[in-house]
Design an enzyme around this catalytic site. Structure first.
Site, PDB file in Angstrom:
ATOM      1  N   ARG A 271       0.856  -1.189   0.000  1.00  0.00           N
ATOM      2  CA  ARG A 271       0.000   0.000   0.000  1.00  0.00           C
ATOM      3  C   ARG A 271       0.886   1.230   0.000  1.00  0.00           C
ATOM      4  O   ARG A 271       2.073   1.149   0.307  1.00  0.00           O
ATOM      5  CB  ARG A 271      -0.940  -0.008   1.212  1.00  0.00           C
ATOM      6  CG  ARG A 271      -0.225  -0.028   2.539  1.00  0.00           C
ATOM      7  CD  ARG A 271      -1.052   0.486   3.726  1.00  0.00           C
ATOM      8  NE  ARG A 271      -2.403   0.034   3.906  1.00  0.00           N
ATOM      9  CZ  ARG A 271      -2.787  -0.989   4.684  1.00  0.00           C
ATOM     10  NH1 ARG A 271      -1.891  -1.704   5.349  1.00  0.00           N
ATOM     11  NH2 ARG A 271      -4.067  -1.292   4.826  1.00  0.00           N
ATOM     12  N   THR A 272       0.301   2.353  -0.350  1.00  0.00           N
ATOM     13  CA  THR A 272       1.002   3.631  -0.233  1.00  0.00           C
ATOM     14  C   THR A 272       0.592   4.265   1.088  1.00  0.00           C
ATOM     15  O   THR A 272      -0.601   4.352   1.398  1.00  0.00           O
ATOM     16  CB  THR A 272       0.632   4.556  -1.407  1.00  0.00           C
ATOM     17  OG1 THR A 272       1.077   3.942  -2.626  1.00  0.00           O
ATOM     18  CG2 THR A 272       1.309   5.915  -1.272  1.00  0.00           C
TER      19      THR A 272
ATOM     20  N   GLU B  66       4.983   6.375  17.881  1.00  0.00           N
ATOM     21  CA  GLU B  66       4.513   7.359  18.857  1.00  0.00           C
ATOM     22  C   GLU B  66       5.502   7.484  20.029  1.00  0.00           C
ATOM     23  O   GLU B  66       6.248   6.558  20.324  1.00  0.00           O
ATOM     24  CB  GLU B  66       3.155   6.930  19.448  1.00  0.00           C
ATOM     25  CG  GLU B  66       2.035   6.888  18.467  1.00  0.00           C
ATOM     26  CD  GLU B  66       2.166   5.733  17.478  1.00  0.00           C
ATOM     27  OE1 GLU B  66       2.646   4.649  17.874  1.00  0.00           O
ATOM     28  OE2 GLU B  66       1.811   5.928  16.309  1.00  0.00           O
TER      29      GLU B  66
END
Ligand code: 8IG
Length: 279
Positions: free
Chosen positions: A99-100, A200
């Site tokens: 996926r991009t 994160e």
């Protein structure tokens, strides 16, 4: 029809992304010999072997042969898409090996191009898989979790203009029921998409938790929104590949992500295969 299969700037305001999606679907039909596909799957980190268990691969197409697609940017992802027979149902799956991501900087149109192409190729359902960080201690690395809802922290939308799309029940209750029929031990949770590519901080993970999140990742929500807009029924499944930052004492590494994916490959592959044959 746009026949330029070279690098194509989807961000060019003169380009209609829906038209490129139709061109891409035509290229897929040509290269696969299948006039239409029924179910699309996006294979995320850790889900790599799943496609093989769905059924026989009838065609493998280089992303670079399909308008608007680019080669893989992430280690462990392949730069191809496959046309796969779904068991002996007579249906076909369009399986994206990559996926991009938004963090690649190709823009949000590129992020959702595969989703729009799937709809243009005839698909009525899309299964979005990903690898992610887990916020719940009862989900050790290697645990697949159904996505029940999402929080999009990217501050962007794949939709342009006054496109007010309802996202209630975005993650299809019907498809989640099918998934739980296949594996009654499946839990579900809220997926929080950050922009990445950094993981994160522990404080951001705590923020996600207080907001109601259970999973943190860098994909899926924008694709799900575009899928709903395109009329696709959406199933989202995450593979918890690592405890999110601060949830466990060890730092995060992409190598760990790939290893956990390997270890869970069989369970995840079989789960996806049985879900897809029942859709
Ligand atoms: I695999 O802990 C994977 N992808 N944002 N956080 C975010 N994305 C991820 C993580 C994670 N693990």
């Amino acid at each position: 029809m746009n026949t330029d299969t070279g690098p194509l700037d989807l961000n060019d305001p003169a380009i209609d992304p829906m038209e490129v999606a139709r061109d891409a679907a035509a290229a897929i039909a040509k290269h696969s010999g299948a006039e239409r596909h029924d179910v699309a799957l996006v294979i995320g980190s850790g889900w790599g072997e799943a496609a093989d268990l769905i059924g026989e691969t009838l065609a493998e197409i280089d992303n670079t042969d399909v308008p608007g697609f680019a080669k893989a940017a992430v280690a462990g992802h392949s730069g191809t898409m496959r046309s796969v027979a779904i068991g002996d149902t007579g249906k076909r799956a369009l399986v994206y090996g990559t996926r991009t991501h938004l963090y690649e900087g190709r823009g949000v149109r590129a992020v959702v191009h595969g989703v729009r192409t799937a709809a243009a190729a005839g698909c009525s359902t899309i299964v979005l898989t990903n690898g992610c960080g887990g916020l719940r201690e009862e989900w050790p690395p290697g645990t697949p979790v159904l996505i029940s809802d999402h929080i999009n922290l990217t501050a962007v939308s794949p939709l342009e203009g006054a496109t007010f799309v309802d996202l209630t029940d975005l993650y299809s209750p019907r498809l989640r029921d099918i998934a739980r029929d296949c594996d009654p031990t499946l839990d579900e949770g809220v997926y929080v998409q950050f922009r990445g590519p950094h993981y994160e901080t522990p404080a951001e993970v705590q923020m996600a938790k207080r907001m109601g999140g259970d999973l943190v990742g860098m994909s899926t929500t924008l694709e799900a929104i575009a899928a709903r807009h395109a009329g696709l029924e959406v199933l989202g499944i995450s593979l918890v590949t690592n405890p999110a930052a601060g949830i466990s004492k060890t730092p995060l590494s992409h190598a760990e992500v790939l290893e956990e994916g390997q270890a869970a490959a069989n369970r995840c592959g079989n789960l996806l295969a049985s879900i897809v044959t029942r859709i």
